[in-house]
Design a protein around this motif. Structure first.
Motif, PDB file in Angstrom:
ATOM      1  N   SER A   1       0.833  -1.213   0.000  1.00 53.21           N
ATOM      2  CA  SER A   1       0.000   0.000   0.000  1.00 53.21           C
ATOM      3  C   SER A   1       0.860   1.252   0.000  1.00 53.21           C
ATOM      4  CB  SER A   1      -0.909   0.021   1.232  1.00 53.21           C
ATOM      5  OG  SER A   1      -1.864  -1.016   1.187  1.00 53.21           O
ATOM      6  N   ARG A   2       0.363   2.255  -0.708  1.00 57.37           N
ATOM      7  CA  ARG A   2       0.936   3.602  -0.624  1.00 57.37           C
ATOM      8  C   ARG A   2       0.218   4.314   0.528  1.00 57.37           C
ATOM      9  NH1 ARG A   2       0.496   2.627  -6.241  1.00 57.37           N
ATOM     10  NH2 ARG A   2      -1.672   3.341  -6.170  1.00 57.37           N
ATOM     11  N   VAL A   3       0.971   4.716   1.546  1.00 48.78           N
ATOM     12  CA  VAL A   3       0.374   5.255   2.761  1.00 48.78           C
ATOM     13  C   VAL A   3       0.894   6.664   3.032  1.00 48.78           C
ATOM     14  CG1 VAL A   3       0.020   4.923   5.243  1.00 48.78           C
ATOM     15  CG2 VAL A   3       0.190   2.930   3.729  1.00 48.78           C
ATOM     16  N   VAL A   4      -0.030   7.586   3.272  1.00 50.52           N
ATOM     17  CA  VAL A   4       0.344   8.938   3.663  1.00 50.52           C
ATOM     18  C   VAL A   4       0.033   9.118   5.150  1.00 50.52           C
ATOM     19  CG1 VAL A   4      -1.882   9.946   2.945  1.00 50.52           C
ATOM     20  CG2 VAL A   4       0.137  11.409   3.157  1.00 50.52           C
ATOM     21  N   VAL A   5       0.982   9.694   5.881  1.00 51.58           N
ATOM     22  CA  VAL A   5       0.800  10.003   7.298  1.00 51.58           C
ATOM     23  C   VAL A   5       0.878  11.509   7.449  1.00 51.58           C
ATOM     24  CG1 VAL A   5       1.727   9.744   9.626  1.00 51.58           C
ATOM     25  CG2 VAL A   5       1.782   7.805   8.027  1.00 51.58           C
ATOM     26  N   GLN A   6      -0.223  12.115   7.865  1.00 50.00           N
ATOM     27  CA  GLN A   6      -0.282  13.571   8.006  1.00 50.00           C
ATOM     28  C   GLN A   6      -0.132  13.945   9.483  1.00 50.00           C
ATOM     29  OE1 GLN A   6      -2.720  16.814   5.773  1.00 50.00           O
ATOM     30  NE2 GLN A   6      -4.105  15.915   7.252  1.00 50.00           N
TER      31      GLN A   6
ATOM     32  N   LYS B   1       0.670  26.422  -1.726  1.00 47.48           N
ATOM     33  CA  LYS B   1      -0.460  27.299  -1.489  1.00 47.48           C
ATOM     34  C   LYS B   1      -1.723  26.660  -2.056  1.00 47.48           C
ATOM     35  CE  LYS B   1      -2.012  32.090  -2.010  1.00 47.48           C
ATOM     36  NZ  LYS B   1      -1.669  33.434  -2.563  1.00 47.48           N
ATOM     37  N   GLY B   2      -2.633  26.312  -1.161  1.00 46.26           N
ATOM     38  CA  GLY B   2      -3.901  25.724  -1.597  1.00 46.26           C
ATOM     39  C   GLY B   2      -3.847  24.204  -1.574  1.00 46.26           C
ATOM     40  N   ILE B   3      -5.006  23.601  -1.386  1.00 45.59           N
ATOM     41  CA  ILE B   3      -5.090  22.159  -1.241  1.00 45.59           C
ATOM     42  C   ILE B   3      -4.764  21.439  -2.544  1.00 45.59           C
ATOM     43  CG2 ILE B   3      -7.588  22.214  -1.649  1.00 45.59           C
ATOM     44  CD1 ILE B   3      -5.472  19.660   0.403  1.00 45.59           C
ATOM     45  N   ASP B   4      -5.087  22.016  -3.679  1.00 46.17           N
ATOM     46  CA  ASP B   4      -4.783  21.347  -4.949  1.00 46.17           C
ATOM     47  C   ASP B   4      -3.280  21.197  -5.141  1.00 46.17           C
ATOM     48  OD1 ASP B   4      -7.462  21.079  -5.541  1.00 46.17           O
ATOM     49  OD2 ASP B   4      -7.554  22.938  -6.715  1.00 46.17           O
ATOM     50  N   ALA B   5      -2.539  22.248  -4.816  1.00 44.79           N
ATOM     51  CA  ALA B   5      -1.081  22.184  -4.945  1.00 44.79           C
ATOM     52  C   ALA B   5      -0.495  21.179  -3.961  1.00 44.79           C
ATOM     53  CB  ALA B   5      -0.471  23.562  -4.720  1.00 44.79           C
ATOM     54  N   LEU B   6      -1.033  21.160  -2.740  1.00 52.16           N
ATOM     55  CA  LEU B   6      -0.536  20.223  -1.735  1.00 52.16           C
ATOM     56  C   LEU B   6      -0.846  18.787  -2.135  1.00 52.16           C
ATOM     57  CD1 LEU B   6       0.765  19.651   0.986  1.00 52.16           C
ATOM     58  CD2 LEU B   6      -1.461  20.099   2.076  1.00 52.16           C
ATOM     59  N   ALA B   7      -2.063  18.541  -2.602  1.00 56.32           N
ATOM     60  CA  ALA B   7      -2.421  17.195  -3.045  1.00 56.32           C
ATOM     61  C   ALA B   7      -1.560  16.763  -4.225  1.00 56.32           C
ATOM     62  CB  ALA B   7      -3.900  17.136  -3.413  1.00 56.32           C
ATOM     63  N   GLY B   8      -1.249  17.699  -5.096  1.00 57.22           N
ATOM     64  CA  GLY B   8      -0.370  17.386  -6.220  1.00 57.22           C
ATOM     65  C   GLY B   8       1.024  16.992  -5.765  1.00 57.22           C
ATOM     66  N   ALA B   9       1.508  17.651  -4.706  1.00 56.26           N
ATOM     67  CA  ALA B   9       2.831  17.310  -4.175  1.00 56.26           C
ATOM     68  C   ALA B   9       2.837  15.913  -3.569  1.00 56.26           C
ATOM     69  CB  ALA B   9       3.246  18.348  -3.133  1.00 56.26           C
ATOM     70  N   VAL B  10       1.762  15.556  -2.864  1.00 54.01           N
ATOM     71  CA  VAL B  10       1.662  14.206  -2.314  1.00 54.01           C
ATOM     72  C   VAL B  10       1.614  13.181  -3.441  1.00 54.01           C
ATOM     73  CG1 VAL B  10       0.198  12.638  -0.977  1.00 54.01           C
ATOM     74  CG2 VAL B  10       0.560  14.982  -0.175  1.00 54.01           C
ATOM     75  N   GLN B  11       0.851  13.471  -4.461  1.00 52.13           N
ATOM     76  CA  GLN B  11       0.757  12.561  -5.610  1.00 52.13           C
ATOM     77  C   GLN B  11       2.118  12.392  -6.284  1.00 52.13           C
ATOM     78  OE1 GLN B  11      -2.487  13.564  -8.174  1.00 52.13           O
ATOM     79  NE2 GLN B  11      -2.167  11.841  -9.553  1.00 52.13           N
TER      80      GLN B  11
ATOM     81  N   TYR C   1       0.800   8.772  -8.185  1.00 51.33           N
ATOM     82  CA  TYR C   1      -0.381   8.090  -7.657  1.00 51.33           C
ATOM     83  C   TYR C   1      -0.851   8.761  -6.370  1.00 51.33           C
ATOM     84  CZ  TYR C   1       1.105   4.307 -10.771  1.00 51.33           C
ATOM     85  OH  TYR C   1       1.479   3.560 -11.864  1.00 51.33           O
ATOM     86  N   LEU C   2      -2.146   8.663  -6.100  1.00 49.79           N
ATOM     87  CA  LEU C   2      -2.659   9.061  -4.798  1.00 49.79           C
ATOM     88  C   LEU C   2      -2.492   7.902  -3.810  1.00 49.79           C
ATOM     89  CD1 LEU C   2      -5.924  10.950  -5.877  1.00 49.79           C
ATOM     90  CD2 LEU C   2      -3.818  11.960  -4.926  1.00 49.79           C
ATOM     91  N   ALA C   3      -2.672   8.187  -2.547  1.00 46.54           N
ATOM     92  CA  ALA C   3      -2.457   7.182  -1.508  1.00 46.54           C
ATOM     93  C   ALA C   3      -3.570   6.140  -1.518  1.00 46.54           C
ATOM     94  CB  ALA C   3      -2.388   7.853  -0.142  1.00 46.54           C
TER      95      ALA C   3
END
Length: 410
Positions: free
Chosen positions: A221-226, A275-285, A291-293
């Protein structure tokens, strides 16, 4: 057979100890009026009593007589928890005056005659190192070996008890009185730092067990821990000991993100750089190679962080929320986009079961065996007289894990 006088004295002492749980006056359990540093039990004990918001006072009380099912433990150390910090700032549980400290450990120095084994059936004797989990109430759903029963969140816990005529009710003290009906575990095979970390590690063992119930969390699994405070960092360590290797850590502190990599995260994302959730989600991807988590652990107490984390998870993925140990406020999500259309499987996690607590001992041994720097989480140690400084250090987010440690052990 010739038996000299010293051998006779030893045999008498052994028989008395087995009969009463207390060694005779000439042993390490002799009553004295001192501090206990000589190995003798003093007549009084000091506690760090929280008497008002953001203020501890060192107070001294007589050590009470033990009942047949009680134990007296000389405290060696106790972690400072986020719950302690909330109590220190706001008294959300209306406990003042109170002796805090629920991540503690110490050495048995006196035992009631009925105390023979710990909550897992392991023998107990004077000198053993122990931790406590909770104090039993009349609740048959809280059991040791049934994983389908509820967690221990509704039970009493040392360090979160109202003050009474015993006073020795929390681990921010010289000695603590462990009363009959408490859960106690013999952890003499773990060193002090590991023992101080047992309680927060149990929180994450439980969270990962909750996550596994979704049938989404797997080896690949790809796992993100925030959130990379102590809770998030321990989460990463638990995942690594399970063999999960593709982990991305998200936080706004570079020091904590660097430690996340040492704990087993492959990549890190500093949300301060986006800046902004879209940019942050893109960085995680991007950190997952496009891929997303598959699964996410939300380890902060921030409602905004909870709202954001859905954007990091793929369709059909899973989420474990464990960051809200108290009411941190409402989070805003879009039920259609965040849950329904993505078919996210969401589980909540709070504290642990007794079985998780026992499992944690093996987790700590495994984490150390594979080289994870789990004990380096403890970055600051304070004596009892400096509990105000310890809590202020915690609130200022200096270091990682703050701990009270008995002065002669620092």
């Amino acid at each position: 057979m010739n038996i000299n006088e010293n051998e006779v004295a030893k045999l008498v002492a052994q028989v008395l100890q087995e009969m009463t749980g207390v060694a005779p006056a000439s042993s390490a359990n002799k009553q004295c009026g001192g501090c206990g540093s000589c190995g003798e039990i003093p007549k009084t004990a000091k506690v760090a009593m929280m008497t008002k918001l953001k203020h501890f006072e060192i107070q001294e009380y007589p050590i009470p007589e033990l009942g047949d099912d009680d134990m007296l433990v000389r405290v060696e150390g106790c972690g400072v928890c986020g719950t302690d910090a909330h109590e220190y700032k706001n008294d959300p549980f209306s406990l003042i005056p109170v002796v805090l400290g629920h991540e503690g450990t110490g050495e048995i120095v006196k035992m009631g005659k009925n105390v023979k084994v710990d909550s897992a059936g392991k023998p107990l004797k004077l000198g053993d190192k122990v931790v406590t989990c909770m104090i039993f109430k009349d609740n048959p759903d809280i059991t040791m070996f049934d994983l389908n029963k509820q967690n221990v969140g509704g039970a009493d816990v040392y360090g979160l008890l109202p003050d009474d005529d015993v006073h020795l009710n929390g681990w921010y003290s010289d000695y603590i009185l462990i009363r009959g009906g408490s859960t106690v575990f013999n952890v003499s095979d773990l060193d002090l730092d590991s023992r101080i970390l047992i309680e927060p590690c149990a929180v994450l063992v439980h969270a990962v067990e909750r996550a596994k119930t979704t049938n989404i969390l797997r080896f690949n699994s790809r796992v993100v821990v925030q959130g990379c405070g102590p809770i998030g960092l321990i989460c990463i360590a638990v995942l690594r000991t399970m063999g999960i290797e593709n982990i991305v850590a998200v936080d706004g502190n570079e020091q904590r993100l660097a430690f996340a990599k040492r704990m087993g995260a492959n990549e890190t994302v500093n949300f301060m750089n986006y800046k902004g959730i879209d940019a942050l989600a893109g960085a995680v991807q991007d950190a997952f190679g496009g891929y997303l988590a598959d699964f996410a652990f939300q380890c902060t107490g921030s409602p905004v962080a909870h709202s954001n984390i859905y954007h990091f998870i793929r369709n059909g993925g899973g989420l474990c929320e464990l960051g809200f140990f108290i009411n941190g406020g409402d989070a805003t999500i879009n039920p259609h986009f965040d849950l329904c259309s993505k078919e996210i499987t969401l589980v909540g996690s709070w504290v642990y079961t007794l079985r998780d607590y026992a499992t944690t001992f093996d987790f700590l041994k495994r984490a150390i065996a594979i080289g994870l720097p789990i004990k380096e989480l403890i970055t600051h140690r304070f004596p009892l007289e400096e509990m105000n400084e310890a809590l202020e250090t915690n609130l200022a987010q200096k270091g990682l894990k703050i701990a009270y440690v008995r002065k002669d052990l620092i």
